[in-house]
Design an enzyme around this catalytic site. Structure first.
Site, PDB file in Angstrom:
ATOM      1  N   ASP A  43       0.843  -1.191   0.000  1.00 34.97           N
ATOM      2  CA  ASP A  43       0.000   0.000   0.000  1.00 34.97           C
ATOM      3  C   ASP A  43       0.884   1.248   0.000  1.00 34.97           C
ATOM      4  O   ASP A  43       2.013   1.212   0.513  1.00 34.97           O
ATOM      5  CB  ASP A  43      -0.891   0.025   1.243  1.00 34.97           C
ATOM      6  CG  ASP A  43      -1.979  -1.041   1.205  1.00 34.97           C
ATOM      7  OD1 ASP A  43      -2.335  -1.481   0.098  1.00 34.97           O
ATOM      8  OD2 ASP A  43      -2.457  -1.431   2.290  1.00 34.97           O
ATOM      9  N   ASP A  51      -7.111   1.435   8.019  1.00 35.68           N
ATOM     10  CA  ASP A  51      -5.831   1.998   8.434  1.00 35.68           C
ATOM     11  C   ASP A  51      -6.029   3.456   8.804  1.00 35.68           C
ATOM     12  O   ASP A  51      -7.160   3.968   8.806  1.00 35.68           O
ATOM     13  CB  ASP A  51      -4.754   1.821   7.352  1.00 35.68           C
ATOM     14  CG  ASP A  51      -5.071   2.570   6.063  1.00 35.68           C
ATOM     15  OD1 ASP A  51      -5.969   3.429   6.059  1.00 35.68           O
ATOM     16  OD2 ASP A  51      -4.415   2.275   5.041  1.00 35.68           O
ATOM     17  N   TYR A  69       5.669  -9.157   8.177  1.00 36.00           N
ATOM     18  CA  TYR A  69       5.204  -7.782   8.370  1.00 36.00           C
ATOM     19  C   TYR A  69       5.266  -7.423   9.848  1.00 36.00           C
ATOM     20  O   TYR A  69       4.907  -8.224  10.705  1.00 36.00           O
ATOM     21  CB  TYR A  69       3.756  -7.627   7.904  1.00 36.00           C
ATOM     22  CG  TYR A  69       3.529  -7.911   6.443  1.00 36.00           C
ATOM     23  CD1 TYR A  69       3.667  -6.905   5.491  1.00 36.00           C
ATOM     24  CD2 TYR A  69       3.168  -9.190   6.019  1.00 36.00           C
ATOM     25  CE1 TYR A  69       3.448  -7.166   4.143  1.00 36.00           C
ATOM     26  CE2 TYR A  69       2.953  -9.456   4.667  1.00 36.00           C
ATOM     27  CZ  TYR A  69       3.096  -8.440   3.741  1.00 36.00           C
ATOM     28  OH  TYR A  69       2.887  -8.707   2.411  1.00 36.00           O
ATOM     29  N   ARG A 119      -4.269  -5.104   7.038  1.00 29.56           N
ATOM     30  CA  ARG A 119      -5.376  -4.251   7.498  1.00 29.56           C
ATOM     31  C   ARG A 119      -6.576  -5.089   7.929  1.00 29.56           C
ATOM     32  O   ARG A 119      -7.282  -4.741   8.877  1.00 29.56           O
ATOM     33  CB  ARG A 119      -5.767  -3.267   6.396  1.00 29.56           C
ATOM     34  CG  ARG A 119      -4.740  -2.160   6.170  1.00 29.56           C
ATOM     35  CD  ARG A 119      -5.162  -1.239   5.041  1.00 29.56           C
ATOM     36  NE  ARG A 119      -5.082  -1.891   3.736  1.00 29.56           N
ATOM     37  CZ  ARG A 119      -5.919  -1.673   2.731  1.00 29.56           C
ATOM     38  NH1 ARG A 119      -6.941  -0.844   2.880  1.00 29.56           N
ATOM     39  NH2 ARG A 119      -5.763  -2.283   1.574  1.00 29.56           N
TER      40      ARG A 119
END
Length: 300
Positions: free
Chosen positions: A47, A89, A75, A181
């Site tokens: 993103d 987010d 992550y 997310r």
């Protein structure tokens, strides 16, 4: 007369430590320009707000992209509890709030439901296609989408730090197609406190690590110079998870033309996907069958 391709026939991987505020496509375009490369692509979108490793494939390395997108990825991300947003987010608008906050023990206990083979619904603002259109385009128009859940393998999901009751630093190792997310959103819902991602960083993807990546500033500084080439990694690094076989000279000539060719192999079962080398360079990916490689991808 056929028109020749513009740029250099450069092949390999450039590992970029992507900053926030730029799309993955923009990074690829910058790398392609900086190396004057004929062809470039990336192995796994980040993103715009996310940072970390973005592996950019150049030339023949683009043929190995599936082996990186299929690899595990790590992550690190900060979850903010107490609010749900339109984008899951910090970029989105707050659509609901909650006053409760989970204890550390409750948080650790809840993480178990998000490990192993799970099903997750992508965020409303995602690149998933709905009737030929991207979900984020439809979401921007105010449409509420009924997105189908998708399978995801979560190898691990751990609480790293709890700086305060409102935040939790998590680390997840997962397969392809995962939405961090969605993890934050669903974890907040499961705990009854709501949640969204505050920030997100991809630490590694397959063999590539963010700490080994080049910055966008360095790419600008070294653009169109031989020094930038020294940061390229060979395409073969993407094939580390596949067994290697060695083509005979006659076999290499046949394989390079897309035909089955003789290879030297040891302890490899019939039908195994392998990659073949000749004179120290990868020449193809394919299936090993009775002493031959049957190529599915050939490198020029």
């Amino acid at each position: 007369m056929a028109r020749g391709k513009k740029g250099r026939a450069v092949s390999g991987w450039l590992i970029v430590d992507k900053p926030a505020g730029i799309t993955s496509t923009a990074v690829v375009n910058k790398v392609k320009w900086a190396l004057a490369a004929q062809k470039a692509g990336h192995a796994g979108t980040l993103d715009p707000a996310a940072t970390g490793v973005l592996a950019v494939a150049l030339g023949e390395a683009t043929k190995t992209v599936p082996h990186i997108t299929d690899a595990l990825k790590c992550y690190r991300f900060m979850v903010r509890f107490g609010a749900a947003t339109t984008t899951d987010d910090a970029e989105g608008d707050v659509i609901a709030t909650a006053a409760t906050r989970p204890t550390d023990d409750a948080l650790r206990a809840a993480l178990g439901a998000f490990r192993g083979q799970i099903e997750q619904v992508p965020p409303q603002f995602s690149a998933v296609k709905v009737d030929g259109e991207r979900a984020y385009d439809l979401a921007r128009e105010g449409e509420r989408l009924d997105l189908a859940p998708r399978p995801l393998w979560v190898d691990s999901l751990e609480l790293i730090e709890r700086p305060d009751p409102d935040h939790a630093l998590l680390e997840m190792v997962c397969g392809k197609g995962g939405y961090v997310r969605s993890i934050a959103r669903d974890l907040g819902a499961a705990l009854g406190c709501l949640g969204h991602v505050l920030w997100l960083r991809r630490e590694w993807s397959g063999p590539f690590h963010a700490e080994d990546g080049i910055t966008m500033e360095m790419i600008d500084q070294l653009a169109q110079s031989p020094e930038l080439d020294t940061h390229l990694k060979p395409l073969e690094i993407a094939l580390d998870d596949l067994p290697q076989v060695t083509a005979t000279p006659e076999g290499a000539a046949r394989i390079k033309n897309g035909n089955p060719g003789m290879v030297i192999a040891s302890g490899i079962e019939w039908g195994t996907e392998v990659w073949a080398s000749h004179q120290g360079r990868a020449i193809a990916i394919g299936r090993y069958q009775a002493g031959e490689l049957h190529p599915s991808r050939v490198f020029n």
